[in-house]
Design a protein around this motif. Structure first.
Motif, PDB file in Angstrom:
ATOM      1  N   SER A   1       0.853  -1.190   0.000  1.00 46.10           N
ATOM      2  CA  SER A   1       0.000   0.000   0.000  1.00 46.10           C
ATOM      3  C   SER A   1       0.892   1.244   0.000  1.00 46.10           C
ATOM      4  CB  SER A   1      -0.885   0.036   1.240  1.00 46.10           C
ATOM      5  OG  SER A   1      -1.670  -1.120   1.302  1.00 46.10           O
ATOM      6  N   PRO A   2       0.777   2.074  -1.035  1.00 44.81           N
ATOM      7  CA  PRO A   2       1.641   3.259  -1.094  1.00 44.81           C
ATOM      8  C   PRO A   2       1.449   4.176   0.119  1.00 44.81           C
ATOM      9  CG  PRO A   2       0.575   2.892  -3.203  1.00 44.81           C
ATOM     10  CD  PRO A   2      -0.039   1.939  -2.225  1.00 44.81           C
ATOM     11  N   PHE A   3       2.557   4.606   0.686  1.00 38.89           N
ATOM     12  CA  PHE A   3       2.654   5.548   1.803  1.00 38.89           C
ATOM     13  C   PHE A   3       2.127   5.012   3.134  1.00 38.89           C
ATOM     14  CE2 PHE A   3       2.206   8.115  -2.101  1.00 38.89           C
ATOM     15  CZ  PHE A   3       3.509   8.581  -2.150  1.00 38.89           C
ATOM     16  N   ALA A   4       1.730   3.759   3.217  1.00 34.70           N
ATOM     17  CA  ALA A   4       1.277   3.190   4.492  1.00 34.70           C
ATOM     18  C   ALA A   4       2.459   3.047   5.453  1.00 34.70           C
ATOM     19  CB  ALA A   4       0.609   1.840   4.270  1.00 34.70           C
ATOM     20  N   GLY A   5       3.593   2.632   4.969  1.00 31.15           N
ATOM     21  CA  GLY A   5       4.780   2.500   5.814  1.00 31.15           C
ATOM     22  C   GLY A   5       5.308   3.846   6.279  1.00 31.15           C
ATOM     23  N   ILE A   6       5.211   4.855   5.429  1.00 33.28           N
ATOM     24  CA  ILE A   6       5.656   6.195   5.816  1.00 33.28           C
ATOM     25  C   ILE A   6       4.739   6.750   6.900  1.00 33.28           C
ATOM     26  CG2 ILE A   6       5.961   8.559   4.988  1.00 33.28           C
ATOM     27  CD1 ILE A   6       6.849   7.344   2.300  1.00 33.28           C
ATOM     28  N   ARG A   7       3.429   6.537   6.759  1.00 36.94           N
ATOM     29  CA  ARG A   7       2.495   6.972   7.808  1.00 36.94           C
ATOM     30  C   ARG A   7       2.774   6.237   9.121  1.00 36.94           C
ATOM     31  NH1 ARG A   7      -1.217   7.250   3.498  1.00 36.94           N
ATOM     32  NH2 ARG A   7      -1.878   5.112   3.810  1.00 36.94           N
ATOM     33  N   ALA A   8       3.081   4.956   9.042  1.00 33.79           N
ATOM     34  CA  ALA A   8       3.395   4.192  10.256  1.00 33.79           C
ATOM     35  C   ALA A   8       4.691   4.700  10.882  1.00 33.79           C
ATOM     36  CB  ALA A   8       3.509   2.712   9.919  1.00 33.79           C
ATOM     37  N   ASP A   9       5.673   5.042  10.061  1.00 34.44           N
ATOM     38  CA  ASP A   9       6.925   5.588  10.589  1.00 34.44           C
ATOM     39  C   ASP A   9       6.689   6.930  11.272  1.00 34.44           C
ATOM     40  OD1 ASP A   9       8.300   3.406   9.635  1.00 34.44           O
ATOM     41  OD2 ASP A   9       9.023   4.414   7.823  1.00 34.44           O
ATOM     42  N   LEU A  10       5.850   7.766  10.689  1.00 30.27           N
ATOM     43  CA  LEU A  10       5.555   9.072  11.277  1.00 30.27           C
ATOM     44  C   LEU A  10       4.809   8.942  12.599  1.00 30.27           C
ATOM     45  CD1 LEU A  10       4.569  11.094   8.084  1.00 30.27           C
ATOM     46  CD2 LEU A  10       6.643  11.347   9.462  1.00 30.27           C
ATOM     47  N   SER A  11       4.040   7.872  12.759  1.00 25.80           N
ATOM     48  CA  SER A  11       3.305   7.673  14.012  1.00 25.80           C
ATOM     49  C   SER A  11       4.225   7.218  15.147  1.00 25.80           C
ATOM     50  CB  SER A  11       2.173   6.666  13.815  1.00 25.80           C
ATOM     51  OG  SER A  11       2.699   5.379  13.583  1.00 25.80           O
TER      52      SER A  11
END
Length: 182
Positions: free
Chosen positions: A47-57
């Protein structure tokens, strides 16, 4: 195709670029394609940008480390690929497009290679971050370095006439006495 008349300098410049490029690719391959002994594995992130959102959290420090690592992994390719090409007089946009495309393909090859390695998982966000790192490094470093090398007296580009023929060299010799095949 070599540009200019200073052939030895161009050859040395390209040889250094190719050597550094190969060394960097070997290091990246070792870092990303070696098997890891882990007690558990995450599911692949498609899923695009799902990992980046998880990293930001996870907080600013963890996000900076993880996202920065993704940006920096292939960022040297943004400088090493044009260096291996050895061209001073090239369109900045064309150079950026070629370098980013090559960086994206290398990142895709790494991600696809990780599917067969124990302990490694595919992450589509790594593809985005690696490609963005290549683009940023190229945009920040390469135009300034090319301008500096041109000012220092780099090789001049060849003069090409409108018809696509090089002007100062004259016409192409022809072979007489060669007949047509039946």
């Amino acid at each position: 195709m070599r540009q200019g008349t200073d052939g030895q300098a161009v050859i040395r410049f390209r040889a250094v670029g190719v050597s550094l490029l190969l060394a960097h690719l070997l290091l990246v391959g070792w870092l990303t394609l070696r098997p890891l002994d882990v007690p558990w594995m995450d599911a692949p992130n498609l899923s695009p940008f799902a990992g980046i959102r998880a990293d930001l959290s996870l907080g600013p420090a963890a996000a900076f480390r993880r996202i920065g690592g993704g940006l920096l992994l292939l960022a040297p390719l943004g400088v090493l690929l044009p260096m291996a090409g050895g061209r001073l007089y090239v369109s900045p946009w064309l150079s950026l497009a070629r370098t980013v495309a090559a960086g994206a393909l290398i990142s895709l090859a790494i991600e696809l290679g990780q599917t067969g390695v124990a302990g490694q998982v595919v992450d589509v966000d790594s593809l985005f971050l690696n490609t963005a790192g290549v683009a940023l490094a190229h945009a920040l470093v390469v135009p300034a370095c090319r301008a500096c090398l041109r000012r220092r007296g780099g090789p001049e580009p060849r003069v090409v006439s409108r018809g696509g023929h090089e002007a100062p060299q004259g016409s192409t010799p022809t072979i007489s006495g060669v007949g047509m095949a039946p």
